[in-house]
Write a protein that holds these residues in place. Structure first.
Motif, PDB file in Angstrom:
ATOM      1  N   PHE A   1     -35.619  -8.483  31.159  1.00 10.55           N
ATOM      2  CA  PHE A   1     -34.255  -8.471  31.255  1.00 10.55           C
ATOM      3  C   PHE A   1     -33.836  -7.541  30.098  1.00 10.55           C
ATOM      4  O   PHE A   1     -32.978  -6.806  30.025  1.00 10.55           O
ATOM      5  N   ILE A   2     -34.633  -7.642  29.091  1.00 11.15           N
ATOM      6  CA  ILE A   2     -34.370  -6.697  28.016  1.00 11.15           C
ATOM      7  C   ILE A   2     -34.364  -4.919  28.266  1.00 11.15           C
ATOM      8  O   ILE A   2     -33.566  -4.319  28.119  1.00 11.15           O
ATOM      9  N   GLY A   3     -35.265  -4.859  29.062  1.00  9.27           N
ATOM     10  CA  GLY A   3     -35.735  -3.318  29.607  1.00  9.27           C
ATOM     11  C   GLY A   3     -34.457  -3.058  30.379  1.00  9.27           C
ATOM     12  O   GLY A   3     -34.174  -1.986  30.415  1.00  9.27           O
ATOM     13  N   ALA A   4     -34.020  -3.990  31.371  1.00 11.54           N
ATOM     14  CA  ALA A   4     -33.156  -3.684  32.474  1.00 11.54           C
ATOM     15  C   ALA A   4     -31.824  -3.266  31.758  1.00 11.54           C
ATOM     16  O   ALA A   4     -30.997  -2.345  32.063  1.00 11.54           O
ATOM     17  N   CYS A   5     -31.363  -4.418  30.760  1.00 12.89           N
ATOM     18  CA  CYS A   5     -30.156  -3.817  29.864  1.00 12.89           C
ATOM     19  C   CYS A   5     -30.006  -2.707  29.180  1.00 12.89           C
ATOM     20  O   CYS A   5     -29.171  -1.970  29.028  1.00 12.89           O
ATOM     21  N   CYS A   6     -31.311  -2.063  28.512  1.00  8.57           N
ATOM     22  CA  CYS A   6     -31.395  -0.971  27.860  1.00  8.57           C
ATOM     23  C   CYS A   6     -31.167   0.271  28.791  1.00  8.57           C
ATOM     24  O   CYS A   6     -30.614   1.206  28.595  1.00  8.57           O
ATOM     25  N   ARG A   7     -31.816  -0.087  29.980  1.00  7.26           N
ATOM     26  CA  ARG A   7     -31.758   1.014  31.034  1.00  7.26           C
ATOM     27  C   ARG A   7     -30.178   1.479  31.358  1.00  7.26           C
ATOM     28  O   ARG A   7     -29.766   2.394  31.730  1.00  7.26           O
ATOM     29  N   LYS A   8     -29.392   0.171  31.574  1.00 11.49           N
ATOM     30  CA  LYS A   8     -28.069   0.179  31.902  1.00 11.49           C
ATOM     31  C   LYS A   8     -27.162   0.527  30.664  1.00 11.49           C
ATOM     32  O   LYS A   8     -26.008   0.519  30.780  1.00 11.49           O
ATOM     33  N   GLY A   9     -27.541   0.861  29.494  1.00 10.66           N
ATOM     34  CA  GLY A   9     -26.764   1.052  28.227  1.00 10.66           C
ATOM     35  C   GLY A   9     -26.356  -0.419  27.773  1.00 10.66           C
ATOM     36  O   GLY A   9     -25.357  -0.158  26.847  1.00 10.66           O
ATOM     37  N   LEU A  10     -26.725  -1.456  28.015  1.00 10.94           N
ATOM     38  CA  LEU A  10     -25.847  -2.735  27.529  1.00 10.94           C
ATOM     39  C   LEU A  10     -26.725  -3.136  26.367  1.00 10.94           C
ATOM     40  O   LEU A  10     -27.676  -4.237  26.353  1.00 10.94           O
ATOM     41  N   LEU A  11     -26.569  -2.304  25.359  1.00  9.44           N
ATOM     42  CA  LEU A  11     -27.576  -2.601  24.188  1.00  9.44           C
ATOM     43  C   LEU A  11     -27.093  -3.724  23.294  1.00  9.44           C
ATOM     44  O   LEU A  11     -27.917  -4.636  22.834  1.00  9.44           O
ATOM     45  N   ALA A  12     -25.854  -3.944  23.379  1.00  6.89           N
ATOM     46  CA  ALA A  12     -25.442  -5.395  22.731  1.00  6.89           C
ATOM     47  C   ALA A  12     -26.140  -6.591  23.257  1.00  6.89           C
ATOM     48  O   ALA A  12     -26.604  -7.493  22.677  1.00  6.89           O
ATOM     49  N   LYS A  13     -26.249  -6.671  24.608  1.00  5.64           N
ATOM     50  CA  LYS A  13     -26.722  -7.670  25.143  1.00  5.64           C
ATOM     51  C   LYS A  13     -28.150  -7.630  25.268  1.00  5.64           C
ATOM     52  O   LYS A  13     -28.807  -8.734  24.854  1.00  5.64           O
ATOM     53  N   ALA A  14     -28.835  -6.278  25.004  1.00 12.36           N
ATOM     54  CA  ALA A  14     -30.373  -6.321  24.770  1.00 12.36           C
ATOM     55  C   ALA A  14     -30.580  -7.057  23.373  1.00 12.36           C
ATOM     56  O   ALA A  14     -31.452  -7.584  22.957  1.00 12.36           O
ATOM     57  N   GLU A  15     -29.655  -6.399  22.451  1.00 15.29           N
ATOM     58  CA  GLU A  15     -30.035  -6.873  20.956  1.00 15.29           C
ATOM     59  C   GLU A  15     -29.936  -8.686  20.808  1.00 15.29           C
ATOM     60  O   GLU A  15     -30.442  -8.986  20.210  1.00 15.29           O
ATOM     61  N   ALA A  16     -28.705  -8.914  21.576  1.00 12.76           N
ATOM     62  CA  ALA A  16     -28.624 -10.568  21.651  1.00 12.76           C
ATOM     63  C   ALA A  16     -29.876 -11.220  22.138  1.00 12.76           C
ATOM     64  O   ALA A  16     -30.220 -12.132  21.707  1.00 12.76           O
ATOM     65  N   LEU A  17     -30.279 -10.562  23.392  1.00 19.54           N
ATOM     66  CA  LEU A  17     -31.664 -11.093  23.955  1.00 19.54           C
ATOM     67  C   LEU A  17     -32.763 -11.209  22.878  1.00 19.54           C
ATOM     68  O   LEU A  17     -33.679 -12.050  22.953  1.00 19.54           O
ATOM     69  N   VAL A  18     -32.861 -10.234  22.217  1.00 21.63           N
ATOM     70  CA  VAL A  18     -34.053 -10.077  21.196  1.00 21.63           C
ATOM     71  C   VAL A  18     -33.925 -11.294  20.311  1.00 21.63           C
ATOM     72  O   VAL A  18     -34.843 -11.951  19.808  1.00 21.63           O
ATOM     73  N   ASN A  19     -32.495 -11.454  19.717  1.00 22.96           N
ATOM     74  CA  ASN A  19     -32.221 -12.328  18.662  1.00 22.96           C
ATOM     75  C   ASN A  19     -32.721 -13.918  19.401  1.00 22.96           C
ATOM     76  O   ASN A  19     -33.194 -14.778  18.459  1.00 22.96           O
ATOM     77  N   ARG A  20     -32.227 -13.893  20.626  1.00 23.76           N
ATOM     78  CA  ARG A  20     -32.720 -15.262  21.307  1.00 23.76           C
ATOM     79  C   ARG A  20     -33.947 -15.440  21.525  1.00 23.76           C
ATOM     80  O   ARG A  20     -34.452 -16.558  21.325  1.00 23.76           O
TER      81      ARG A  20
END
Length: 506
Positions: free
Chosen positions: A373-392
């Protein structure tokens, strides 16, 4: 899933790919009688045992470093007056092979005859041929075979050497061994010819496939589902649709062949490769209809999810997922198959719901699932969501790994946040395991950025970290450091400095 991986799936239950038939010197042979008892009962997994052999397994299994010998532990066990059971030692070897701990598996095999004086059997020889090839290379395995006493060179031993050559795609040597087996009257099994067929298929010798099948017919050697599937895959690789249809009809009409889901899944893969989506879909439906006959239904569901996605059938992916959940207990591997399948359709919202479902089930925490999921968000430029996922991940007790930070690094780089990309790259390298290598262009871009910023100290630390993790050689390390010190060097010079030293991760 790639076609070559499917060939492995359909072959997995074949004895030529089994743990017992895979497999330092023959001088370890001893005719002394064993002092240990054996058992003819079915051996269970080591961790389900109780008693002394379970204790032995608990001593040797944590030794994960292949350079660390387990022989001293085994010797200490015997010195304590404890028994060793031969059949249970074979289970240890099987487990080590399953987890690719080939060095330790070989040490166990050698120790059994060298120290415990178990009589060397053809099974031991077959195991060692395979293990020596994996640990020391095919030449050492060949040398071992040449020293085997003639009275021990039975069908199983020749087959093991033949399999070793086939595994490394050494066509001429595999053919030579098979010819020797023919001369001795040993080459009369379907499995042996299936290995040869698969070798020709994997090396692109499609014209030889028909010759092998003709030889099988002439000798009265029956075909099985593997024979047909390999021939079908060869037709598929040659884009011979007429041949594909013909072999499918023969396979379905052969009364001696019992087809299962893997056979139809392989056929579906072939049709999909040829662009025949509707035929592929029909074969996947047939494959799905045979899941109930499989002992490993979850494996079938996991694979078919990816295949429906590969031919662009999102509705089928979702339908099969619902059926999967109703009929089988879905574990982490199910989610690892589903999420990439949904990502083929760029359905981030659905993936997020699936991810939340996985979290709610409290399965064993597998970092690969949030990483998808994190990789997909990063590829789509959804970095805030990716960062939130890492914190989660971290708040839920999970531990980010190299890929977690690597995906963030690539995402930051894509969004022109190079300073953050540099920091995430450092985190990825720090967390990485042996043989993990980041994207070459990512490293080059980060080093070039550090040089342009005048941060030679930071660049030096990154380069030394690359060397410490064996991502670059000492020679490349020196070239990179020299690049940093040379004010006149440019980005092209930095790229040349690598000389293909870094291999990208998939």
């Amino acid at each position: 899933m790639k076609l070559t991986r499917l060939v492995t799936v359909i072959f997995k239950n074949s004895p030529c790919f089994s743990h017992q038939n895979g497999l330092m010197g023959v001088s370890s042979y001893s005719s002394k009688t064993t002092t240990s008892s054996t058992t003819t009962t079915r051996i269970r997994k080591p961790w389900t045992w109780s008693g002394s052999m379970h204790d032995l397994y608990r001593r040797i299994s944590p030794v994960g470093d292949p350079t660390a010998s387990i022989v001293p532990i085994l010797n200490q066990w015997v010195a304590e007056g404890r028994n060793v059971h031969r059949d249970q030692m074979y289970v240890f070897i099987r487990e080590f092979r399953y987890y690719k701990r080939y060095t330790h598996a070989l040490q166990l095999s050698m120790w059994m005859t060298d120290k415990m004086y178990f009589k060397l059997t053809s099974r031991d020889i077959c195991l060692r041929l395979d293990l020596i090839a994996k640990v020391h290379g095919i030449e050492q395995s060949e040398s071992y075979f040449n020293n085997i006493p003639l009275q021990l060179r039975c069908l199983e031993v020749y087959s093991a050497l033949f399999n070793c050559y086939a595994r490394v795609k050494s066509v001429e040597k595999a053919e030579a061994v098979l010819q020797k087996m023919r001369d001795l009257g040993l080459a009369r099994t379907t499995l042996t010819f299936n290995v040869l067929l698969n070798l020709y298929y994997e090396t692109g010798n499609y014209e030889k496939v028909d010759n092998v099948m003709q030889e099988m017919e002439a000798k009265g050697i029956s075909f099985d589902k593997y024979t047909y599937t390999i021939r079908f895959n060869a037709y598929s690789s040659a884009s011979d649709i007429e041949g594909m249809d013909k072999i499918l009809a023969s396979m379905e009409c052969d009364p001696n062949v019992v087809l299962d889901w893997t056979a139809y899944a392989s056929v579906a893969n072939g049709y999909a490769k040829a662009g025949l989506t509707e035929k592929a879909l029909a074969m996947l439906k047939k494959s799905e209809g045979l899941i109930t006959t499989s002992k490993k239904r979850s494996v079938a569901y996991n694979f078919l999810l990816t295949q429906y996605a590969a031919i662009g059938k999102k509705d089928e992916v979702l339908r099969l997922w619902e059926d999967y959940q109703k009929k089988v207990k879905v574990l982490n591997q199910g989610y690892i198959s589903l999420i990439p399948s949904l990502l083929k359709f760029d359905d981030i919202e659905k993936v997020e719901k699936i991810f939340e479902e996985w979290e709610s089930r409290n399965l064993a925490y597998d970092i690969r699932i949030p990483n998808l999921f994190i990789g997909a968000c990063c590829r789509k430029g959804l970095l805030a969501k990716a960062e939130a996922l890492v914190n989660r991940v971290m708040s839920n007790g999970g531990k980010p790994d190299a890929f977690t930070w690597y995906y963030l690094a690539t995402g930051y780089l894509q969004s022109n946040q190079t300073p953050k990309a540099v920091e995430m790259l450092k985190e990825a390298i720090t967390a990485c395991k042996p043989r993990w290598k980041p994207n070459r262009e990512l490293i080059i871009t980060c080093l070039d950025y550090l040089k342009r910023e005048g941060d030679l100290e930071g660049a030096g630390k990154l380069i030394r970290l690359l060397r410490a993790k064996d991502i670059v050689s000492s020679d490349v390390q020196e070239r990179l450091l020299n690049y940093m010190k040379n004010e006149n060097s440019n980005l092209d010079a930095l790229s040349v400095s690598f000389d293909d030293a870094v291999v990208e991760n998939e």
